[in-house]
Design a protein around this motif. Sequence first.
Motif, PDB file in Angstrom:
ATOM      1  N   VAL A 106       0.854  -1.186   0.000  1.00  0.00           N
ATOM      2  CA  VAL A 106       0.000   0.000   0.000  1.00  0.00           C
ATOM      3  C   VAL A 106       0.892   1.238   0.000  1.00  0.00           C
ATOM      4  N   LYS A 121     -11.282   5.357  -3.410  1.00  0.00           N
ATOM      5  CA  LYS A 121     -11.573   4.024  -2.868  1.00  0.00           C
ATOM      6  C   LYS A 121     -10.553   2.995  -3.372  1.00  0.00           C
ATOM      7  N   LYS A 123      -7.759   0.185  -3.464  1.00  0.00           N
ATOM      8  CA  LYS A 123      -7.351  -0.962  -2.666  1.00  0.00           C
ATOM      9  C   LYS A 123      -6.548  -1.933  -3.529  1.00  0.00           C
ATOM     10  N   PRO A 127      -4.834  -9.304  -3.364  1.00  0.00           N
ATOM     11  CA  PRO A 127      -4.084  -9.446  -2.113  1.00  0.00           C
ATOM     12  C   PRO A 127      -3.392 -10.801  -2.017  1.00  0.00           C
ATOM     13  N   GLY A 160      -4.845  -4.000   8.867  1.00  0.00           N
ATOM     14  CA  GLY A 160      -5.280  -2.855   8.073  1.00  0.00           C
ATOM     15  C   GLY A 160      -4.937  -1.554   8.756  1.00  0.00           C
ATOM     16  N   ASN A 161      -5.946  -0.736   9.012  1.00  0.00           N
ATOM     17  CA  ASN A 161      -5.747   0.568   9.637  1.00  0.00           C
ATOM     18  C   ASN A 161      -5.789   0.512  11.164  1.00  0.00           C
ATOM     19  N   THR A 236      -4.742  -7.674   2.995  1.00  0.00           N
ATOM     20  CA  THR A 236      -5.226  -6.607   2.119  1.00  0.00           C
ATOM     21  C   THR A 236      -4.239  -5.460   1.986  1.00  0.00           C
ATOM     22  N   GLU A 237      -3.129  -5.524   2.739  1.00  0.00           N
ATOM     23  CA  GLU A 237      -2.105  -4.481   2.654  1.00  0.00           C
ATOM     24  C   GLU A 237      -0.963  -4.867   1.717  1.00  0.00           C
ATOM     25  N   ILE A 242      -3.850  -2.533  -8.255  1.00  0.00           N
ATOM     26  CA  ILE A 242      -4.845  -1.829  -7.433  1.00  0.00           C
ATOM     27  C   ILE A 242      -6.127  -1.708  -8.246  1.00  0.00           C
ATOM     28  N   GLY A 244      -9.613   1.034  -8.230  1.00  0.00           N
ATOM     29  CA  GLY A 244     -10.207   2.227  -7.649  1.00  0.00           C
ATOM     30  C   GLY A 244     -11.282   2.757  -8.564  1.00  0.00           C
TER      31      GLY A 244
END
Length: 365
Positions: A106, A121, A123, A127, A160-161, A236-237, A242, A244
Amino acid sequence: MTIKDITTYLEGFAPLAYQESYDNAGLIVGDASTEVKGVLVTLDSTEEVIDEAIAKGCNLVVAHHPIIFKGLKKLTGKNYIERTIIKAIKNDVAIYATHTNLDSVVGGVNFKIAEKLKLEKVKILAPKSEVLMKLIVFVPVYNTKEVLNALHAAGAGVIGNYSHASFRSEGTGAFRPNEKANPTIGAANVDEEVHENRVEVIFPAYLKNQVLAAMHRTHIYEEVAHDIIMLENQNTEVGSGIIGELSEPISETDFLAYLKQNMGVSVIRHTRLLNKPIRRVAVCGGSGGFLLGDAIGQAADVFITADYKYHEFFDADKRIIIADIGHYESEQYTKELLKDYICKKFTNFAVHLSETPTNPINYYY
């Protein structure tokens, strides 16, 4: 600052563990303990780039593409690879490459393309799995906080976050030390029961050694009961490409013009237009044909990549538009990405964007 300081910082962003098996990212030429005088950032390492580094007083070249992919048995200067390596060594210029590992994270190469196209959006398109592990460890309740703090500091518990993620369940641990043991709790040949927590944390597999070291360093037991499990969960990182969205759908021809302008390309090879608006955009910088199925599976309207062969264009099969913008063209802004990232941390030496054109493909109009 030394070369090691720079490369350690870069590998914190794009760990070498995430490079593909065929790749050769990392320090290719040079002594990691050398003091850095200046950094030249480039897409490719060539003789001309080494000349530019020398002229600008840079003793470290940070490139996207490794100059060496396969082992060299001789250094006689018979080709551009050997000549580049010889020139770098003679002039004490180190060469470092961050390639498929930078593609896979990411904020890496593909996220830079998404930024240029103002996608939202965003991502990872595909993955990776089996790059995460779970540690399960049994800890006395009063020792749990200390162990968890150490595990988090070592990089465990990031999802993730979210950071500092863990699960705990209480229970009773039972054991009997023998006469050779040196137990923190209990005595030899006596059954013991302790109020314990079962602690579970997830971590990137490449951090296994440092996570285990943190556990052993802070756990009070002589023998630590624990399990390490490789997970099939997708991370997912980390992964390839990607996907979007544009802020609003636009026509196919308007999108191609937008792509050409924002990516600074002179020509786009693409499949037949489908007379549908473009909203969802899949991207893979460099050679990304292997991701076509993922792009279609995630309902992308267009797939932007490079290095497509004639017969591979047929694989779009009226389900998606393939837009080949060229390998160099798709990755050209990686230089900006690397320079900006290095400059966030290091301000005591110059970081230059290479002005040497390294695209081996020319176009005649």
